[in-house]
Design an enzyme around this catalytic site. Structure first.
Site, PDB file in Angstrom:
ATOM      1  N   GLU A 225      -7.255  11.465 -42.171  1.00  0.00           N
ATOM      2  CA  GLU A 225      -6.738  10.425 -41.356  1.00  0.00           C
ATOM      3  C   GLU A 225      -7.622   9.584 -40.742  1.00  0.00           C
ATOM      4  O   GLU A 225      -8.947  10.270 -40.502  1.00  0.00           O
ATOM      5  CB  GLU A 225      -5.629  10.835 -40.358  1.00  0.00           C
TER       6      GLU A 225
ATOM      7  N   ILE B 216      -7.271   8.212 -49.908  1.00  0.00           N
ATOM      8  CA  ILE B 216      -6.516   9.391 -50.486  1.00  0.00           C
ATOM      9  C   ILE B 216      -6.897   9.012 -52.020  1.00  0.00           C
ATOM     10  O   ILE B 216      -6.460   7.919 -52.792  1.00  0.00           O
ATOM     11  CB  ILE B 216      -5.113   9.330 -50.347  1.00  0.00           C
ATOM     12  N   SER B 217      -7.516   9.753 -52.706  1.00  0.00           N
ATOM     13  CA  SER B 217      -7.955   9.486 -54.135  1.00  0.00           C
ATOM     14  C   SER B 217      -6.527   9.733 -54.907  1.00  0.00           C
ATOM     15  O   SER B 217      -5.687  10.430 -54.847  1.00  0.00           O
ATOM     16  CB  SER B 217      -8.716  10.669 -54.895  1.00  0.00           C
TER      17      SER B 217
ATOM     18  N   LEU C 266      -4.639  14.489 -46.795  1.00  0.00           N
ATOM     19  CA  LEU C 266      -5.163  15.256 -45.570  1.00  0.00           C
ATOM     20  C   LEU C 266      -5.742  14.423 -44.805  1.00  0.00           C
ATOM     21  O   LEU C 266      -5.443  14.193 -43.517  1.00  0.00           O
ATOM     22  CB  LEU C 266      -5.957  16.374 -45.998  1.00  0.00           C
TER      23      LEU C 266
ATOM     24  N   THR D 112     -17.663  17.803 -45.981  1.00  0.00           N
ATOM     25  CA  THR D 112     -18.915  17.295 -45.966  1.00  0.00           C
ATOM     26  C   THR D 112     -19.886  18.308 -46.124  1.00  0.00           C
ATOM     27  O   THR D 112     -19.415  19.558 -45.567  1.00  0.00           O
ATOM     28  CB  THR D 112     -19.337  16.424 -44.632  1.00  0.00           C
ATOM     29  N   ASN D 113     -21.286  18.346 -46.616  1.00  0.00           N
ATOM     30  CA  ASN D 113     -22.111  19.203 -46.934  1.00  0.00           C
ATOM     31  C   ASN D 113     -22.449  19.988 -45.326  1.00  0.00           C
ATOM     32  O   ASN D 113     -22.745  21.016 -45.224  1.00  0.00           O
ATOM     33  CB  ASN D 113     -23.136  19.033 -47.375  1.00  0.00           C
TER      34      ASN D 113
ATOM     35  N   GLU E 142     -14.579  16.519 -50.128  1.00  0.00           N
ATOM     36  CA  GLU E 142     -14.031  17.842 -50.230  1.00  0.00           C
ATOM     37  C   GLU E 142     -14.787  18.767 -49.144  1.00  0.00           C
ATOM     38  O   GLU E 142     -15.171  19.845 -49.474  1.00  0.00           O
ATOM     39  CB  GLU E 142     -14.386  18.133 -51.672  1.00  0.00           C
TER      40      GLU E 142
HETATM   41  S1  MYA Z   1     -10.095  15.909 -49.268  1.00  0.00           S
HETATM   42  C1  MYA Z   1     -10.404  15.942 -47.789  1.00  0.00           C
HETATM   43  C2  MYA Z   1     -11.515  17.246 -47.372  1.00  0.00           C
HETATM   44  N1  MYA Z   1     -11.603  17.533 -45.986  1.00  0.00           N
HETATM   45  C3  MYA Z   1     -11.764  18.708 -45.839  1.00  0.00           C
HETATM   46  O1  MYA Z   1     -12.609  19.345 -46.555  1.00  0.00           O
HETATM   47  C4  MYA Z   1     -11.929  19.058 -44.468  1.00  0.00           C
HETATM   48  C5  MYA Z   1     -13.273  19.936 -43.934  1.00  0.00           C
HETATM   49  N2  MYA Z   1     -12.948  20.743 -42.665  1.00  0.00           N
HETATM   50  C6  MYA Z   1     -12.756  21.983 -42.970  1.00  0.00           C
HETATM   51  O2  MYA Z   1     -12.563  22.658 -43.792  1.00  0.00           O
HETATM   52  C7  MYA Z   1     -12.187  22.572 -41.533  1.00  0.00           C
HETATM   53  O3  MYA Z   1     -11.360  21.773 -40.755  1.00  0.00           O
HETATM   54  C8  MYA Z   1     -13.348  23.553 -40.993  1.00  0.00           C
HETATM   55  C9  MYA Z   1     -12.622  24.298 -39.829  1.00  0.00           C
HETATM   56  C10 MYA Z   1     -14.153  24.293 -41.779  1.00  0.00           C
HETATM   57  C11 MYA Z   1     -14.289  22.290 -40.167  1.00  0.00           C
HETATM   58  N3  MYA Z   1     -11.066  29.070 -45.760  1.00  0.00           N
HETATM   59  O4  MYA Z   1     -11.190  27.123 -35.737  1.00  0.00           O
HETATM   60  P1  MYA Z   1     -11.678  27.238 -37.334  1.00  0.00           P
HETATM   61  C12 MYA Z   1      -9.780  29.601 -40.967  1.00  0.00           C
HETATM   62  C13 MYA Z   1     -10.746  29.918 -45.369  1.00  0.00           C
HETATM   63  O5  MYA Z   1     -12.963  27.294 -37.585  1.00  0.00           O
HETATM   64  P2  MYA Z   1     -11.605  24.318 -37.359  1.00  0.00           P
HETATM   65  C14 MYA Z   1     -11.043  15.413 -50.026  1.00  0.00           C
HETATM   66  O6  MYA Z   1     -12.205  15.017 -49.558  1.00  0.00           O
HETATM   67  C15 MYA Z   1     -10.769  30.126 -39.932  1.00  0.00           C
HETATM   68  O7  MYA Z   1     -11.261  31.366 -40.553  1.00  0.00           O
HETATM   69  N4  MYA Z   1     -10.164  29.835 -44.215  1.00  0.00           N
HETATM   70  O8  MYA Z   1     -11.012  25.656 -37.781  1.00  0.00           O
HETATM   71  C16 MYA Z   1     -10.665  15.067 -51.755  1.00  0.00           C
HETATM   72  C17 MYA Z   1      -9.787  30.603 -38.896  1.00  0.00           C
HETATM   73  O9  MYA Z   1      -8.851  31.574 -39.256  1.00  0.00           O
HETATM   74  P3  MYA Z   1      -8.412  32.483 -38.135  1.00  0.00           P
HETATM   75  C18 MYA Z   1     -10.717  28.769 -43.366  1.00  0.00           C
HETATM   76  O10 MYA Z   1     -12.969  24.342 -36.318  1.00  0.00           O
HETATM   77  C19 MYA Z   1     -11.757  14.300 -52.279  1.00  0.00           C
HETATM   78  C20 MYA Z   1      -8.937  29.246 -38.925  1.00  0.00           C
HETATM   79  O11 MYA Z   1      -9.111  28.704 -40.290  1.00  0.00           O
HETATM   80  C21 MYA Z   1     -11.493  27.562 -43.735  1.00  0.00           C
HETATM   81  O12 MYA Z   1     -10.423  23.431 -36.896  1.00  0.00           O
HETATM   82  C22 MYA Z   1     -11.500  13.944 -53.709  1.00  0.00           C
HETATM   83  C23 MYA Z   1      -9.481  28.072 -38.041  1.00  0.00           C
HETATM   84  O13 MYA Z   1     -10.672  27.928 -38.117  1.00  0.00           O
HETATM   85  C24 MYA Z   1     -11.872  27.823 -45.257  1.00  0.00           C
HETATM   86  N5  MYA Z   1     -12.572  27.060 -45.818  1.00  0.00           N
HETATM   87  O14 MYA Z   1     -12.295  23.540 -38.625  1.00  0.00           O
HETATM   88  C25 MYA Z   1     -11.920  15.195 -54.554  1.00  0.00           C
HETATM   89  N6  MYA Z   1     -12.017  27.111 -42.868  1.00  0.00           N
HETATM   90  O15 MYA Z   1      -7.640  31.729 -37.155  1.00  0.00           O
HETATM   91  C26 MYA Z   1     -11.337  14.953 -55.920  1.00  0.00           C
HETATM   92  C27 MYA Z   1     -11.265  27.544 -41.822  1.00  0.00           C
HETATM   93  O16 MYA Z   1      -7.607  33.465 -38.904  1.00  0.00           O
HETATM   94  C28 MYA Z   1     -11.619  16.307 -56.393  1.00  0.00           C
HETATM   95  N7  MYA Z   1     -10.600  28.571 -42.131  1.00  0.00           N
HETATM   96  O17 MYA Z   1      -9.439  33.131 -37.523  1.00  0.00           O
HETATM   97  C29 MYA Z   1     -12.918  16.408 -57.389  1.00  0.00           C
HETATM   98  C30 MYA Z   1     -12.976  17.567 -58.144  1.00  0.00           C
HETATM   99  C31 MYA Z   1     -14.234  17.824 -58.835  1.00  0.00           C
HETATM  100  C32 MYA Z   1     -14.215  17.032 -60.089  1.00  0.00           C
HETATM  101  C33 MYA Z   1     -13.300  17.717 -61.228  1.00  0.00           C
HETATM  102  C34 MYA Z   1     -13.489  17.474 -62.417  1.00  0.00           C
HETATM  103  C35 MYA Z   1     -12.742  17.565 -63.540  1.00  0.00           C
END
Ligand code: MYA
Length: 578
Positions: free
Chosen positions: A142, A174-175, A140, A388-389, A386
């Site tokens: 970039e 990208i992990s 995801l 940021t906080n 995943e």
């Molecule tokens: S992968 C990369 C991680 N990146 C991110 O997490 C990106 C963070 N950014 C965002 O989530 C969004 O861009 C934000 C909203 C939240 C900032 N659930 O106008 P909007 C809907 C449901 O607010 P934006 C990595 O790091 C919202 O209601 N819906 O959007 C991997 C609206 O809907 P509607 C949501 O201002 C690392 C629409 O979207 C959500 O552009 C490796 C637009 O919303 C949501 N969360 O941004 C990890 N957010 O249009 C490895 C928004 O219907 C794994 N919406 O009103 C490790 C695992 C652990 C270990 C396991 C071990 C065993």
């Protein structure tokens, strides 16, 4: 909660979703997992070498550790979220670096195929990623799009015959990006906007195989921690993707992305609750044996305070993660705020717990051989990736504010035609009147055992104050609340504290009711959290509406603007040198 009303369905009683058979299945995997991590895997060596050796990975695949949640008909272990979470705890206790190899693969890498895949996509890809040593990744982020996930620039253009897309672009950090053969990739695509009739860029999700051609990866990144995991850039150069590899609907990729992340975040809470357990074990072993000033250091109040706090934070993190996982397993679809809260809480508590463990060990904690320095380096990224906080806090606060704001709007509309809305207005008015005179309000007493009545009252008072505060800031700032990030952070922090208190109230009530041998200790943890958490939540809520906040914010802006203007601190040399 944002309206000061508790919907307790998914909180009380503490969920208990596993059947006896499911408990036995996960129980039968605990020992092999434990043995793999203690006898085959070597976290220190992985960290030193910045890679996991082939034999270790082979063992992990053979154990089924790369396809824990993949249904057994596709070659996986067929476990649910709760069972997965239990295994994640073991991973977290031993090796976060390897955890990322495993987590990036299944928590997000191919999770989209599980959630959105067509039967054909599942048939084709799940067996490979579950047991045929084909690694998956989630692509995801970039260079110009991190937290602002919707602003990605990679682009996929549909062919004239509609049979495939051609993808160009690049992804960073990208992990598993260096070796993944299957990737969930997000790119802009032109879609017809039904409202305007114009073409508009919208994100679409794709399943991309390295074998399609045109997919290359950069060198492994050199990182502070989680070194065992591979992190790399991935480039897409005219990659031809068959149309049947669109994941979910065209133009709905942003929802696919956030929902994959939402559904994976609880795993981080579970994983880090295992890490915290490990840190606490290391710290207690030292506290039990180290003698200073003629006494075991465990007898000193300062050390006791640290150990108690560490245990409280671990208990709350674990209670939250398993409450969410179990709710998801019993069919909850509305868990995105809870998983965001869990991710924030777990990543910050684990950091504090590891830091305090190092402090308890003193100089020893700083030495490599205790393993805590590796854990600390590994943990640092969890507050960043995943989501940021910071962005998740805003997400938690704004979603709640929007919900409460909509209710207020409904109330305003109702007042325009009171005759037609008498029931609604009466109900709301009586709720407010009783809560103003200290009656009514949130009552958790029926949900908890007698020993926890006082703690329940503290939590309930926070919920009421939370509702009032949210309403007050909405009335004050209206739509502009979106720009008041400091206030939103206070609201999010209060929500996080309240959710933690509720999760522990619920879990320890269950432990008492089941007469578990740990019940008394769990009561103590819950009571202590209720005291500390309610103080913190109240402080945050008071700050959100404090008269001083405006002047504090003005100062904050002035200082940070100056620092940015000067590219650093702005003061004359302290001893007047120039
Ligand atoms: S992968 C990369 C991680 N990146 C991110 O997490 C990106 C963070 N950014 C965002 O989530 C969004 O861009 C934000 C909203 C939240 C900032 N659930 O106008 P909007 C809907 C449901 O607010 P934006 C990595 O790091 C919202 O209601 N819906 O959007 C991997 C609206 O809907 P509607 C949501 O201002 C690392 C629409 O979207 C959500 O552009 C490796 C637009 O919303 C949501 N969360 O941004 C990890 N957010 O249009 C490895 C928004 O219907 C794994 N919406 O009103 C490790 C695992 C652990 C270990 C396991 C071990 C065993």
């Amino acid at each position: 909660m944002h309206r000061g009303i508790l919907a307790s369905k998914e909180v009380f009683p503490y969920p208990d979703v596993l059947t006896l058979e499911q408990k036995e299945t996960v129980d039968s995997m605990l020992d092999p997992f434990q043995r793999f991590f203690t006898e085959v895997n070597n976290a220190g060596r992985n960290d030193e070498n910045s890679v996991v050796d082939d034999n270790t990975l082979k063992n992990l695949w053979e154990l089924g550790g790369m396809g824990i949640q993949v249904p057994s008909e596709y070659g996986g272990l067929g476990m649910n979220n709760t069972q997965y979470a239990r295994l994640c705890q073991i991973v977290g206790a031993h090796d976060l670096g390897l955890g990322i190899v495993l987590g990036a693969h299944q928590s997000i890498g191919f999770k989209g195929i599980m959630l959105y895949g067509t039967p054909e996509q599942k048939e084709k890809y799940l067996p490979k990623v579950a047991s045929e040593t084909v690694y998956a990744a989630f692509a995801l982020t970039e260079p110009s799009s991190g937290s602002d996930a919707n602003s990605i620039r990679s682009r996929a253009v549909k062919s004239a015959d509609g049979k495939h897309y051609v993808l160009n672009g690049s992804k960073i950090w990208i992990s598993n990006g260096g070796w993944a053969e299957v990737m969930t990739v997000f790119a802009q695509t032109e879609q017809l906007d039904k409202k305007t009739g114009q073409m508009k860029d919208k994100v679409t999700a794709f399943i991309v195989e390295r074998a399609f051609g045109g997919v290359t990866s950069g060198q492994p990144e050199k990182k502070m921690g989680i070194k065992a995991s591979n992190t790399a850039e991935v480039y897409f150069d005219n990659v031809k993707i068959p149309i049947e590899n669109v994941l979910g609907k065209e133009g709905e990729g942003f929802k696919v992305a956030v929902n994959i992340l939402n559904s994976g975040r609880f795993g981080m809470g579970a994983t880090l609750s295992g890490t915290m357990k490990k840190c606490i074990e290391i710290a207690t072993e030292h506290a039990n044996n180290r003698v200073q000033f003629g006494q075991k250091i465990k007898t000193f109040g300062t050390i006791q305070e640290k150990l108690a706090r560490m245990n409280i934070l671990q208990y709350a993190t674990e209670s939250m993660a398993f409450m969410i996982a179990q709710n998801m397993d019993s069919g909850s679809q509305d868990y995105h705020l809870e998983t965001a809260i869990s991710k924030i809480y777990a990543s910050e508590c684990a950091w504090q717990v590891c830091d305090e463990a190092i402090q308890i060990l003193g100089g020893m904690g700083f030495m490599r051989e205790t393993g805590l320095e590796r854990i600390m380096r590994d943990l640092r990224i969890f507050r960043i990736f995943e989501g940021t906080n910071e962005v998740l806090r805003l997400f938690v606060a704004l979603s709640g504010v929007q919900y409460a704001g909509n209710h207020l709007k409904e109330l305003q509309r109702a007042f325009k035609n009171p005759a037609a809305n008498l029931g609604f207005i009466f109900k709301e008015a009586s709720r407010r009147a009783t809560s103003t005179i200290g009656l009514g309000g949130t009552d958790l007493s029926a949900n908890v055992v007698p020993e926890l009545q006082e703690s329940a009252k503290k939590t309930a008072a926070c919920i009421d104050l939370f509702g009032k505060t949210t309403e007050e800031v909405i009335m004050k700032y209206n739509k502009n609340i979106i720009n008041e990030q400091i206030i939103l952070n206070h609201l999010a922090n209060a929500a996080i504290e309240i959710y933690a208190m509720m999760a522990t109230l619920s879990r320890s009530t269950r432990s008492v009711q089941l007469n578990l041998p740990t019940a008394q200790h769990e009561l103590n943890l819950t009571k202590a959290l209720a005291i500390q958490g309610s103080e913190r939540a109240t402080l945050h809520l008071r700050k959100a509406t404090s008269g001083q906040l405006k002047s504090e914010n003005t100062l904050t802006s002035l200082i940070s603007e100056k620092v940015c203007e000067e590219n650093g601190v702005h003061s004359t040399d302290v001893i007047g040198l120039n």
